[in-house]
Design an enzyme around this catalytic site. Structure first.
Site, PDB file in Angstrom:
ATOM      1  N   ASP A 239      -7.936 -54.260   9.551  1.00  0.00           N
ATOM      2  CA  ASP A 239      -6.985 -53.987   8.472  1.00  0.00           C
ATOM      3  C   ASP A 239      -6.271 -52.682   8.818  1.00  0.00           C
ATOM      4  O   ASP A 239      -6.738 -51.583   8.520  1.00  0.00           O
ATOM      5  CB  ASP A 239      -7.711 -53.890   7.124  1.00  0.00           C
ATOM      6  CG  ASP A 239      -6.738 -53.903   5.955  1.00  0.00           C
ATOM      7  OD1 ASP A 239      -5.517 -53.953   6.190  1.00  0.00           O
ATOM      8  OD2 ASP A 239      -7.204 -53.870   4.794  1.00  0.00           O
ATOM      9  N   ALA A 240      -5.145 -52.845   9.529  1.00  0.00           N
ATOM     10  CA  ALA A 240      -4.442 -51.687  10.085  1.00  0.00           C
ATOM     11  C   ALA A 240      -3.031 -51.558   9.524  1.00  0.00           C
ATOM     12  O   ALA A 240      -2.415 -50.502   9.632  1.00  0.00           O
ATOM     13  CB  ALA A 240      -4.398 -51.815  11.605  1.00  0.00           C
ATOM     14  N   LYS A 241      -2.518 -52.632   8.954  1.00  0.00           N
ATOM     15  CA  LYS A 241      -1.178 -52.671   8.338  1.00  0.00           C
ATOM     16  C   LYS A 241      -0.142 -52.075   9.286  1.00  0.00           C
ATOM     17  O   LYS A 241       0.614 -51.178   8.932  1.00  0.00           O
ATOM     18  CB  LYS A 241      -1.200 -51.975   6.980  1.00  0.00           C
ATOM     19  CG  LYS A 241      -2.215 -52.602   6.030  1.00  0.00           C
ATOM     20  CD  LYS A 241      -2.242 -51.978   4.661  1.00  0.00           C
ATOM     21  CE  LYS A 241      -3.278 -52.616   3.755  1.00  0.00           C
ATOM     22  NZ  LYS A 241      -4.674 -52.318   4.120  1.00  0.00           N
ATOM     23  N   ARG A 242      -0.093 -52.636  10.503  1.00  0.00           N
ATOM     24  CA  ARG A 242       0.827 -52.139  11.528  1.00  0.00           C
ATOM     25  C   ARG A 242       2.189 -52.817  11.433  1.00  0.00           C
ATOM     26  O   ARG A 242       2.396 -53.701  10.612  1.00  0.00           O
ATOM     27  CB  ARG A 242       0.226 -52.371  12.923  1.00  0.00           C
ATOM     28  CG  ARG A 242      -1.074 -51.615  13.179  1.00  0.00           C
ATOM     29  CD  ARG A 242      -0.889 -50.113  13.075  1.00  0.00           C
ATOM     30  NE  ARG A 242      -1.933 -49.375  13.744  1.00  0.00           N
ATOM     31  CZ  ARG A 242      -2.926 -48.715  13.192  1.00  0.00           C
ATOM     32  NH1 ARG A 242      -3.050 -48.694  11.887  1.00  0.00           N
ATOM     33  NH2 ARG A 242      -3.826 -48.056  13.913  1.00  0.00           N
TER      34      ARG A 242
ATOM     35  N   THR B 148      -3.799 -56.983  10.218  1.00  0.00           N
ATOM     36  CA  THR B 148      -2.847 -57.015   9.116  1.00  0.00           C
ATOM     37  C   THR B 148      -1.569 -56.300   9.556  1.00  0.00           C
ATOM     38  O   THR B 148      -1.608 -55.259  10.224  1.00  0.00           O
ATOM     39  CB  THR B 148      -3.410 -56.361   7.835  1.00  0.00           C
ATOM     40  OG1 THR B 148      -3.821 -55.016   8.126  1.00  0.00           O
ATOM     41  CG2 THR B 148      -4.605 -57.130   7.296  1.00  0.00           C
TER      42      THR B 148
END
Ligand SMILES: O=c1ccn([C@@H]2O[C@H](COP(=O)(O)O)[C@@H](O)[C@H]2O)c(=O)[nH]1
EC number: 4.1.1.23
Length: 276
Positions: A94-97, A121
């Site tokens: 869950d890195a929201k890159r 993510t």
């Protein structure tokens, strides 16, 4: 891992639980602080206590990166530990890159080459060329933020254009041009209740990663009622509600108990939709 394998794991374990490894050095039991790598020691104990009850683990990168090199090492050890000991687990970074193309390609290399993680993510705000570099890896998944669990989802995601289409709906529609339900999932917050009905009209077959049960108060029952499809289609995450239920030496057994309660509820929900 492909979609069918994920579904088989869900049926076998009667669970679509993802345990969120949001490991904070300030919240773990004190006795672990004497370990050489307290973050990894905590994660290992939680993983060993819950692996038969869940189908996925979701370490959130913020918790590891906030500790610098030590955090990154603990993250890598955690991923490797899961892969070696529980290879049926789906791992979500869950890195929201998401960035311009060549930069996104570096993020993708980090998670899919340097580390052999199943999914990451990604934020959709920068559009197609920021997402497609993650899609060049066979068997790896992009989990695109669609309708998040937080209050701020009202600021942009739930606003309508002149045709009445909400931004999250545009994200769901447009992104289907980039990848199929074999490579793309969407983040939808458990706190969004009946919005799952509208989401299923646009993406009936896709898996949804659903954070927001447990500590954020989202309803598992409601998520299942409006969001479950014939292959389950849901990976429901709980982090604090599972990993921080006890601060004593008994913490792992307490986490197991919390995971068991959620899994039992999930087994009941699965019965309503899936026959075999
Ligand atoms: O919309 C979103 C997207 C991501 N998250 C992340 O999921 C977990 C939730 O943790 P809990 O302790 O179960 O509330 C955390 O890593 C968030 O960053 C989210 O909550 N909502």
């Amino acid at each position: 891992m492909n979609k069918q394998q994920l579904f088989e794991n869900i049926k076998r374990k009667k669970s679509f639980l993802c345990v969120g490894l949001d490991t904070d050095i300030k919240k773990i039991p004190e006795h672990l602080l004497k370990e050489e790598d307290p973050i990894f020691a905590f994660n290992k104990a939680i993983i060993d206590a819950t692996a038969d009850l869940c189908i996925a683990y979701k370490p959130n990168l913020a918790f590891y990166e906030s500790m610098g090199v030590k955090g990154w090492i603990a993250f890598e050890k955690t991923v490797n530990y899961i892969k070696q000991n529980y290879p049926d687990q789906f791992i979500i970074a869950d890195a929201k890159r998401g960035d311009i193309g060549n930069t996104s390609a570096m993020y993708a290399r980090t998670f899919f080459e340097e580390l052999d993680i199943d999914s990451v993510t990604v934020a959709p705000y920068m559009g197609e060329d920021s997402v497609t570099p993650f899609l060049t890896y066979e068997g790896k998944w992009v989990i695109l933020l669609a309708l998040t669990s937080n209050k701020g989802s009202h600021d942009f995601q739930l606003t309508e254009d002149t045709n009445g289409e909400r931004l999250f709906e545009k994200v769901l529609r447009k992104s289907q041009e980039w990848a199929s339900d074999e490579q793309m999932m969407y983040v939808v917050g458990a706190t969004q209740g009946r919005a799952f009905e509208d989401i299923r009209k646009i993406v009936p077959e896709h898996f949804l990663l659903v954070p927001g049960v447990g500590a954020q108060g989202g309803s598992l029952e409601e998520v299942c009622k409006y969001g479950m499809n014939k292959t389950c289609g849901l990976i429901v995450n709980s982090s604090r509600g599972i990993i921080y239920v006890d601060k004593t030496e008994n913490f792992a057994a307490a986490s197991r108990k919390a995971a068991q309660e959620v899994q039992a509820q999930m087994a009941e929900e699965l019965k309503k939709v899936i026959n075999d």
